[in-house]
Design a protein around this motif. Sequence first.
Motif: not given
Length: 172
Positions: A144-162
């Motif tokens: 139920s929490q596996q996928f999240d394509f929201s703008h906020e989560r996308t930006i947070a994911s990119v920052r964490t990946s970098l």
Amino acid sequence: TTSSSSNSNNNNDDPQRIPKRPLHNPRLSVDSVSIVGLGCSSFSTFFWSDDDSTKNSNNGQDFTLANLKEDHPVVQEWIETICYAVTKTGINLLDTAPWYGHGISETVVGFALQRLRSQQPQPLVARDALIVNTKIGRYELEPSQQFDFSHERTIASVRTSLQRLQQQQKAE
């Protein structure tokens, strides 16, 4: 047909190196990409069995991102494999994701990039000669929490990946 000058620029004449194809994107610092990329999901616990986890634990601790050590023998082997692929075969496309080992793969790729950049008297490979591909959207084991394509989560994911990849660029 491809001209011979294009072939030599892309290392296509050397049978030990992966051929490259030109990129036509002026926004990228890389002018060509290897026709084969290195999938980095295996540089994590993504495919490990319970036996692998037990055998490779960190002094009895689970092998997780929280206790990942660059000097662990398995991590060193993964880093060496990435560095070999880049320096000896000419692969310049590395594919990773936050989902691979819940951040372990991205972190290991970051360790390898650091090693490639920190060799003296000059780096083994310039950072701008590599393409590092990661992904967004899939994070948690709970369906139920596996996928999240929201703008906020996308930006947070990119920052964490970098951060894991040890890159200093901004995510806008």
